[in-house]
Design a protein around this motif. Sequence first.
Motif, PDB file in Angstrom:
ATOM      1  N   LEU A  59      29.202  36.855 -40.797  1.00  0.00           N
ATOM      2  CA  LEU A  59      28.487  36.272 -39.825  1.00  0.00           C
ATOM      3  C   LEU A  59      29.206  35.587 -38.405  1.00  0.00           C
ATOM      4  O   LEU A  59      28.295  35.107 -37.812  1.00  0.00           O
ATOM      5  CB  LEU A  59      27.289  35.468 -40.574  1.00  0.00           C
ATOM      6  CG  LEU A  59      26.412  36.019 -41.395  1.00  0.00           C
ATOM      7  CD1 LEU A  59      25.543  35.131 -42.010  1.00  0.00           C
ATOM      8  CD2 LEU A  59      25.723  37.547 -40.954  1.00  0.00           C
ATOM      9  N   ASP A  60      30.239  35.889 -38.379  1.00  0.00           N
ATOM     10  CA  ASP A  60      31.163  35.227 -37.237  1.00  0.00           C
ATOM     11  C   ASP A  60      30.816  35.574 -36.008  1.00  0.00           C
ATOM     12  O   ASP A  60      30.914  34.834 -34.862  1.00  0.00           O
ATOM     13  CB  ASP A  60      32.704  35.460 -37.415  1.00  0.00           C
ATOM     14  CG  ASP A  60      33.230  34.466 -38.534  1.00  0.00           C
ATOM     15  OD1 ASP A  60      32.564  33.621 -38.957  1.00  0.00           O
ATOM     16  OD2 ASP A  60      34.374  34.961 -38.902  1.00  0.00           O
ATOM     17  N   TRP A  61      30.011  36.713 -35.862  1.00  0.00           N
ATOM     18  CA  TRP A  61      29.363  37.245 -34.495  1.00  0.00           C
ATOM     19  C   TRP A  61      28.440  36.455 -33.921  1.00  0.00           C
ATOM     20  O   TRP A  61      28.171  36.580 -32.943  1.00  0.00           O
ATOM     21  CB  TRP A  61      29.198  38.590 -34.699  1.00  0.00           C
ATOM     22  CG  TRP A  61      28.000  39.039 -35.605  1.00  0.00           C
ATOM     23  CD1 TRP A  61      28.196  39.123 -37.130  1.00  0.00           C
ATOM     24  CD2 TRP A  61      26.821  39.052 -35.547  1.00  0.00           C
ATOM     25  NE1 TRP A  61      27.365  39.564 -37.624  1.00  0.00           N
ATOM     26  CE2 TRP A  61      26.325  39.360 -37.021  1.00  0.00           C
ATOM     27  CE3 TRP A  61      25.871  39.042 -34.573  1.00  0.00           C
ATOM     28  CZ2 TRP A  61      24.808  39.761 -36.910  1.00  0.00           C
ATOM     29  CZ3 TRP A  61      24.630  39.350 -34.681  1.00  0.00           C
ATOM     30  CH2 TRP A  61      24.062  39.558 -35.865  1.00  0.00           C
ATOM     31  N   LEU A  62      27.527  35.581 -34.795  1.00  0.00           N
ATOM     32  CA  LEU A  62      26.523  34.741 -34.518  1.00  0.00           C
ATOM     33  C   LEU A  62      27.071  33.371 -33.760  1.00  0.00           C
ATOM     34  O   LEU A  62      28.378  33.061 -34.160  1.00  0.00           O
ATOM     35  CB  LEU A  62      25.766  34.291 -35.535  1.00  0.00           C
ATOM     36  CG  LEU A  62      24.845  35.447 -36.438  1.00  0.00           C
ATOM     37  CD1 LEU A  62      24.006  35.101 -37.164  1.00  0.00           C
ATOM     38  CD2 LEU A  62      23.712  35.829 -35.169  1.00  0.00           C
ATOM     39  N   ASP A  63      26.540  32.814 -32.960  1.00  0.00           N
ATOM     40  CA  ASP A  63      26.966  31.524 -32.496  1.00  0.00           C
ATOM     41  C   ASP A  63      26.611  30.513 -33.500  1.00  0.00           C
ATOM     42  O   ASP A  63      25.214  29.986 -33.422  1.00  0.00           O
ATOM     43  CB  ASP A  63      26.115  31.194 -31.013  1.00  0.00           C
ATOM     44  CG  ASP A  63      26.940  30.320 -30.276  1.00  0.00           C
ATOM     45  OD1 ASP A  63      27.532  29.316 -30.983  1.00  0.00           O
ATOM     46  OD2 ASP A  63      26.196  29.756 -29.205  1.00  0.00           O
ATOM     47  N   THR A 161      17.095  37.845 -32.466  1.00  0.00           N
ATOM     48  CA  THR A 161      18.174  38.469 -32.987  1.00  0.00           C
ATOM     49  C   THR A 161      18.616  37.874 -34.474  1.00  0.00           C
ATOM     50  O   THR A 161      18.427  38.633 -35.160  1.00  0.00           O
ATOM     51  CB  THR A 161      19.318  38.403 -32.140  1.00  0.00           C
ATOM     52  OG1 THR A 161      18.939  39.173 -30.902  1.00  0.00           O
ATOM     53  CG2 THR A 161      20.633  38.925 -32.686  1.00  0.00           C
ATOM     54  N   LEU A 199      23.004  47.131 -32.884  1.00  0.00           N
ATOM     55  CA  LEU A 199      24.132  46.562 -32.560  1.00  0.00           C
ATOM     56  C   LEU A 199      24.170  45.488 -33.876  1.00  0.00           C
ATOM     57  O   LEU A 199      25.316  45.032 -34.440  1.00  0.00           O
ATOM     58  CB  LEU A 199      24.191  45.485 -31.429  1.00  0.00           C
ATOM     59  CG  LEU A 199      24.035  46.465 -30.066  1.00  0.00           C
ATOM     60  CD1 LEU A 199      24.314  45.500 -28.880  1.00  0.00           C
ATOM     61  CD2 LEU A 199      25.432  47.319 -30.215  1.00  0.00           C
ATOM     62  N   ILE A 200      22.873  44.889 -34.409  1.00  0.00           N
ATOM     63  CA  ILE A 200      23.115  43.999 -35.684  1.00  0.00           C
ATOM     64  C   ILE A 200      23.526  44.659 -36.882  1.00  0.00           C
ATOM     65  O   ILE A 200      24.391  44.315 -37.485  1.00  0.00           O
ATOM     66  CB  ILE A 200      21.658  43.465 -35.730  1.00  0.00           C
ATOM     67  CG1 ILE A 200      21.216  42.761 -34.559  1.00  0.00           C
ATOM     68  CG2 ILE A 200      21.705  42.568 -37.154  1.00  0.00           C
ATOM     69  CD1 ILE A 200      19.744  42.038 -34.727  1.00  0.00           C
ATOM     70  N   GLU A 202      25.437  47.440 -36.740  1.00  0.00           N
ATOM     71  CA  GLU A 202      26.921  47.509 -36.339  1.00  0.00           C
ATOM     72  C   GLU A 202      27.675  46.256 -36.730  1.00  0.00           C
ATOM     73  O   GLU A 202      28.984  46.491 -37.477  1.00  0.00           O
ATOM     74  CB  GLU A 202      27.144  48.056 -35.261  1.00  0.00           C
ATOM     75  CG  GLU A 202      26.831  49.561 -34.855  1.00  0.00           C
ATOM     76  CD  GLU A 202      26.876  49.629 -33.493  1.00  0.00           C
ATOM     77  OE1 GLU A 202      27.723  49.066 -32.675  1.00  0.00           O
ATOM     78  OE2 GLU A 202      26.440  50.962 -33.004  1.00  0.00           O
ATOM     79  N   MET A 203      27.337  45.244 -36.460  1.00  0.00           N
ATOM     80  CA  MET A 203      28.066  43.862 -36.671  1.00  0.00           C
ATOM     81  C   MET A 203      28.103  43.772 -38.166  1.00  0.00           C
ATOM     82  O   MET A 203      29.369  42.976 -38.667  1.00  0.00           O
ATOM     83  CB  MET A 203      27.494  42.611 -35.780  1.00  0.00           C
ATOM     84  CG  MET A 203      27.604  42.882 -34.367  1.00  0.00           C
ATOM     85  SD  MET A 203      29.178  43.211 -33.867  1.00  0.00           S
ATOM     86  CE  MET A 203      30.028  41.635 -34.178  1.00  0.00           C
ATOM     87  N   ASP A 206      30.335  47.235 -39.965  1.00  0.00           N
ATOM     88  CA  ASP A 206      31.659  47.239 -39.162  1.00  0.00           C
ATOM     89  C   ASP A 206      32.266  46.289 -38.982  1.00  0.00           C
ATOM     90  O   ASP A 206      33.058  46.047 -38.039  1.00  0.00           O
ATOM     91  CB  ASP A 206      31.320  48.205 -37.861  1.00  0.00           C
ATOM     92  CG  ASP A 206      30.536  49.609 -37.977  1.00  0.00           C
ATOM     93  OD1 ASP A 206      30.521  50.083 -39.438  1.00  0.00           O
ATOM     94  OD2 ASP A 206      29.973  50.021 -37.289  1.00  0.00           O
ATOM     95  N   ASN A 207      32.363  45.011 -40.032  1.00  0.00           N
ATOM     96  CA  ASN A 207      32.755  43.791 -39.722  1.00  0.00           C
ATOM     97  C   ASN A 207      33.698  43.832 -41.038  1.00  0.00           C
ATOM     98  O   ASN A 207      34.064  42.334 -41.278  1.00  0.00           O
ATOM     99  CB  ASN A 207      31.729  42.788 -39.602  1.00  0.00           C
ATOM    100  CG  ASN A 207      32.412  41.636 -38.965  1.00  0.00           C
ATOM    101  OD1 ASN A 207      33.166  41.554 -38.361  1.00  0.00           O
ATOM    102  ND2 ASN A 207      31.732  40.456 -39.302  1.00  0.00           N
TER     103      ASN A 207
END
Length: 334
Positions: A59-63, A161, A199-200, A202-203, A206-207
Motif C-alpha cells: 500500500l506504499d502508493w497511498l499517501d 480512491t 489504476l487501483i 494495477e497498483m 503489479d506491485n
Amino acid sequence: MNKYEQIVAEIKAASNIIITSHKSPDGDSVGSSLGLLYFIEKLGKNATICHPDPAPGFLDWLDTSAFLTMTDESEAITEAFSKADLVFCLDYNGTNRVGHDMQVLLEGLKCKRIMIDHHLDPEDFPDILVSETTVSSTAELIVELIEQSGNSALLDKKIGTPLYLGILTDTGSFRFPSTSPRTHEILAKLLASGVAHHLIHEMLSDNNTESRLRLQGYAMCEKLEVMEENKVAIISLSKEELAKYNFQKGDTDSLANQALTIKGMKAAIVFTERDGIMKISFRSKGQENPVNIMAAENFNGGGHMNASGGMSELSVSETLDKIKRLVPKYFPAG
C-alpha cells in the motif's frame, strides 16, 4: 437525526479528532481511515490517524504521511490522545484489536468514541456504534456516512480512491458473498466521483517485489498441504523460511486466497511464525463452510464467516498438527 448525521455533528463540534484502526493493517483499515480523514478535512476539520503499526508495503502508493504509528511515534500518539475530544474506531469490534499500548490509551479516554465496523459481536465501549455485519467493508460504511449524512456532494476522487481500495480488498475483488447490490451501487458512485479503478487494480496487482514472488512460489511449491478428503488446503511458514525470502509485512496476505482457488477446496488455512507466535489466516467458500467458529473456539480469533484470523503460541509443527486434528471436525469428509 440519524446516526450518520449525528456523527457529522460530532465532527463539526470537535477540535482534536483521532482515527484509529486495528493491528496488522489491511486495505480496508487503511482505506477507510484515509477516506474518513479526507472527508473530515472537507468538513473543515483536521484529524490525526493513529494506527498500532505501519501499513504493509503493497500500500506504499497511498499517501500515508498523515499516519502516526505506535511503532515509530508512540510519544506523539500519547500526546494526541491526551488532547482528543473525539475518537473514531474503524474496522475493529473490541479494544484488544489495537494492541496493548493503544488499548490502554483508548480505554482511558474521557471523550466520545465512535465505532464504525462490520465485524461480528462488537463490544459496547463506543458512545456511538455503527455496526453492520452484513456489509462488505468498513470503507463501504464510510461511503454510507457521507451519503446518509447529506454530504454526498463532498465525495470526490481523493476521498473515493482509498474507499474503493477498502471495498476491493475486503471483498476479494468483489468475489465474497458480502458483495451486495448496495456494494455495487456504492462502487458506481465512487467511479462517478472520478476514481480511476483500473489504476487501483494495477497498483495492487503489479506491485510485487522479486522476494515476495519467490516466497509465494516457495510456499505453493514446498509448503502447500491438501487434506483431500476434507477439501482444506494448509500452508505453514517458519520464521527461518520467511527470513530466507526477506519477508515484509503483507507478503503472505494473498496466500490463503490463492490456495482457496484449488478446484474443490472448501477452506484454506495459512499460518506464519512472527513475533514469537503463529499468526493464522482462515479463508473459505460459502455459508456452509464458516471458518470464524474454528478460529474463535481454538485459536483466540474470529472475524467474518469466510475470512477470519487467529493465533497460536505453539511451535510451527505443533500448530500444524493441531490444525490437522481439528479440520475433520469443522470440515467433515464428503
